[in-house]
Structures are given as C-alpha cells and as structure tokens.
Design a protein around this motif. Sequence first.
Motif, PDB file in Angstrom:
ATOM      1  N   GLY A 114       8.517  -9.385  -5.181  1.00 20.42           N
ATOM      2  CA  GLY A 114       7.068  -9.577  -5.231  1.00 20.42           C
ATOM      3  C   GLY A 114       6.521 -10.343  -4.034  1.00 20.42           C
ATOM      4  O   GLY A 114       5.449 -10.012  -3.515  1.00 20.42           O
ATOM      5  N   THR A 115       7.263 -11.360  -3.566  1.00 20.53           N
ATOM      6  CA  THR A 115       6.762 -12.155  -2.443  1.00 20.53           C
ATOM      7  C   THR A 115       6.647 -11.328  -1.167  1.00 20.53           C
ATOM      8  O   THR A 115       5.914 -11.710  -0.251  1.00 20.53           O
ATOM      9  CB  THR A 115       7.673 -13.372  -2.153  1.00 20.53           C
ATOM     10  OG1 THR A 115       9.014 -12.911  -2.014  1.00 20.53           O
ATOM     11  CG2 THR A 115       7.604 -14.398  -3.257  1.00 20.53           C
ATOM     12  N   VAL A 117       5.283  -8.429  -0.925  1.00 24.17           N
ATOM     13  CA  VAL A 117       4.030  -7.652  -0.901  1.00 24.17           C
ATOM     14  C   VAL A 117       3.015  -8.284   0.047  1.00 24.17           C
ATOM     15  O   VAL A 117       2.493  -7.634   0.946  1.00 24.17           O
ATOM     16  CB  VAL A 117       3.426  -7.528  -2.319  1.00 24.17           C
ATOM     17  CG1 VAL A 117       2.038  -6.898  -2.258  1.00 24.17           C
ATOM     18  CG2 VAL A 117       4.343  -6.709  -3.211  1.00 24.17           C
ATOM     19  N   GLY A 118       2.757  -9.571  -0.175  1.00 26.29           N
ATOM     20  CA  GLY A 118       1.746 -10.250   0.628  1.00 26.29           C
ATOM     21  C   GLY A 118       2.086 -10.265   2.106  1.00 26.29           C
ATOM     22  O   GLY A 118       1.213 -10.118   2.960  1.00 26.29           O
ATOM     23  N   GLU A 119       3.363 -10.403   2.378  1.00 26.24           N
ATOM     24  CA  GLU A 119       3.773 -10.489   3.784  1.00 26.24           C
ATOM     25  C   GLU A 119       3.733  -9.154   4.498  1.00 26.24           C
ATOM     26  O   GLU A 119       3.449  -9.080   5.694  1.00 26.24           O
ATOM     27  CB  GLU A 119       5.197 -11.040   3.860  1.00 26.24           C
ATOM     28  CG  GLU A 119       5.247 -12.538   3.802  1.00 26.24           C
ATOM     29  CD  GLU A 119       6.312 -13.042   4.758  1.00 26.24           C
ATOM     30  OE1 GLU A 119       6.019 -13.171   5.967  1.00 26.24           O
ATOM     31  OE2 GLU A 119       7.428 -13.293   4.285  1.00 26.24           O
ATOM     32  N   THR A 121       2.105  -6.141   3.540  1.00 28.06           N
ATOM     33  CA  THR A 121       0.962  -5.235   3.419  1.00 28.06           C
ATOM     34  C   THR A 121       0.233  -5.046   4.749  1.00 28.06           C
ATOM     35  O   THR A 121      -0.080  -3.923   5.136  1.00 28.06           O
ATOM     36  CB  THR A 121      -0.017  -5.750   2.343  1.00 28.06           C
ATOM     37  OG1 THR A 121       0.654  -5.724   1.086  1.00 28.06           O
ATOM     38  CG2 THR A 121      -1.252  -4.862   2.253  1.00 28.06           C
ATOM     39  N   GLY A 122      -0.014  -6.152   5.448  1.00 25.84           N
ATOM     40  CA  GLY A 122      -0.789  -6.036   6.684  1.00 25.84           C
ATOM     41  C   GLY A 122       0.042  -5.806   7.928  1.00 25.84           C
ATOM     42  O   GLY A 122      -0.484  -5.435   8.975  1.00 25.84           O
TER      43      GLY A 122
END
Lengths: 209, 209
Positions: A114-115, A117-119, A121-122
């Motif tokens: 899950g962690t 995803v934030g890293e 995505t962009g």
Amino acid sequence: MTTATAPRLTAKGAATRARIVAAAADLVLARGVGGTSLDDVRAGTLTSKSQLFHYFPGGKTELVMAIATYQFERVLQAQRPYLETLDTWADWDGWRDALLAHYGTQPHWGCPVGTLVGELTGTDPVAAAQVAGHLDSWCGYLRDGLRRMRDSGLLRRDADPDRLALAVFASVQGGLLLTQATRSIEPLSAALDAALTALHAAAPTPPRS
Amino acid sequence: MTTATAPRLTAKGAATRARIVAAAADLVLARGVGGTSLDDVRAGTLTSKSQLFHYFPGGKTELVMAIATYQFERVLQAQRPYLETLDTWADWDGWRDALLAHYGTQPHWGCPVGTLVGELTGTDPVAAAQVAGHLDSWCGYLRDGLRRMRDSGLLRRDADPDRLALAVFASVQGGLLLTQATRSIEPLSAALDAALTALHAAAPTPPRS
C-alpha cells in the motif's frame, strides 16, 4: 511486465536475483522508493553495476516491480489459510487475527504494498499500475469470500459483496497507514473490528453463525 | 517546529513564502517527496538558491513540513463546517458528503497528508512526526464528535468513541489510498458508508436520529 523484460536465468541466477530483490525490498521499506537509488541497492546487496543490469535490464522500474510482487506474496502468505476460505464469520475472525499478528511484529512499516501507491502514482505509472493490480487481487479474495457468504445465506441477498470488500480492504490499508504513523497496532485493530461490524450488519436478522 | 526555524518575515516575504509552499506542494503531490529535489522547487517556483534558503533555512525538512501543514489546513477546510460539529447523524452524513465532494474532484491524488506518512517515516523522522501529529489532530475532531454523541445518548454508554474514531479515520485514509490506486472515488465512498454503518451499530437500539 516483469517477465517480459527479465532475462532467462539459471537456478543459481534466479537465486541471486531473488536475494537482490529481498535485500532491496528492505531498503525500500526503510527509505521509500524515492530515497533508494540503484547505487544504494548495489551497495546494500554487494552487487556490481553490470550484475544489477543483468538481473534488471529494465532498471529501477523493473526492480521496484519485483519488490512489489515479492512484498505482495509475503503479505498474502501471512493471511493464509484464511484468505482463500473466507466462508464463515469464524474465518473472518481468523483472518483478522492473522493480519494483526503479522503486522503487530512490524507496526512501523505499514503495508509494504500500500505504501508504494503514494510514491509511484506520480513518478512511475507502469509500476504504479502493477501495484494497483496487486491491491485489486488482494481485495479480490475478500470479494470472493463475501460473494460466497451471500450465496450461502450468511449475508443478505441485497448485500453488495464488492462494495463491502472495498470497505473492508480500505480499513486494512488505512489501519496500516495509521499504524505506521503511530507505531501502534491499535488503529489496525480498531479498523478491522469496525469493518467486521459493518459486515455483520449485512447479515440476515437474526444473524446466523 | 516550523516557527522555530522560520525567519521573521515582512508581509510581502510571508506572501512569497506562502507562494513557494503552495507551488512546492503541487510538485510533491505529483512526484512525491523523494521525487522532488530543492532544485525542482527552485525551477518550479522561479526562486533563487539564496531566496529558498532565506525562506527555508532548515532546508528540505522545513519545506516539507510547511507543505504538510498547508495541505493539512486545506483538507480540514474542505470538511468544514461539519468537522467541528459532528453532533448528530445528519452531521456525519454532511461530513461524508463534503469529503466525497472534495476528493471526487482529484481522485488520483489520494490524501496529500496521509501519503506523506509512507514516504517520510524512514527518511525524515522530524517531518514524519509532524505529519503524524496532523493526522492525530484530524482524527481528534472525529473523536470529539463521537464523545459528544455518547454524552448526548446518540451512542451507547459502552461505546468507545476513541476506538470508533480511529476506525472511521482509517476508513478515510484507506479509502483515499485505494481511490488513488484506482482513480475512482468508489473506494472512499464504500469505506465511508461502512464506517458510518459501524457507528450506527454503536447507537442505542432502536437507534435515535
């Protein structure tokens, strides 16, 4: 995607590649993807530049994807055998306990899938899409269990297993995010209990067990 | 922490600093903390090296903390006025709708505060602690509302407002993580509905409204 770019490896080569992935996974868990360079991985795994290129010709994206798959499989393994047999309320309780036992030993790491995803995505859409696929597969086990429970009458006919599975899985991911922030397993525990309460609310009245 | 290192600024200086924070926040949202260098911030905000040092003498940690606070305040603002007045079931429904409306316009970003947890925990403990504090403050609004609802009889006397607040907040964070992964608001919507179901399950029977 990984198999498309990975070279054919001997058994020894595959073992070496797996060793690099496991060690790099620990680095990424501790420092994040952005904080882990290929130089860090080389230093941390005692691997030469040409070796790393040999095993991961697709570069950092390929390594990150291999790490994501490695972590995904570990996390699924920790939830077995319950994950494939979420057919009764007792199975869900067993699954809940397995998750708490697994993450309780490492509350400061959060969810290693899950962690990402934030890293990603962009910065790395290809790896981000793979991680999203892993999360969907994970959620799929919950979805399948809830569909079977609706079919067997443990959930009401008008219950929405897909939506309930999303909600339970969100509780897992959010519980783990807060568990990482607070370094305590309490948020995951509270989140899972509330998620199971919401599931029970979709059971026929009076609930069967 | 930010105020301890920030210089005294004129009104014009404060405006310039705020402009840099807002622009840098967009960069970090798109690329993550690890993917955003101070050089990127300089280029993205047309700021010189000495200017950046003037406004953020604590370097990247100070900038990241200013960004976290900026995003935190924006996210709280989007939940107002409900956040401070979660006293009735209608207030919770209004809060839910406000969250969905806010994040529905930007589902691919996830939560700009929550996503910082995974990135900062291993790389910047000072900033990570500040982010954890923001998350706890946010959760505190939910906690306070649920305590008032227990006191007013809308929740049972044996309900645990602190634990329920953690669970609801985990649903928000996990829903947003899955919303970011899927680029759809559906996971947040499903997560919030299940969280509210769990809250209602803590109401006296028959539930009052």
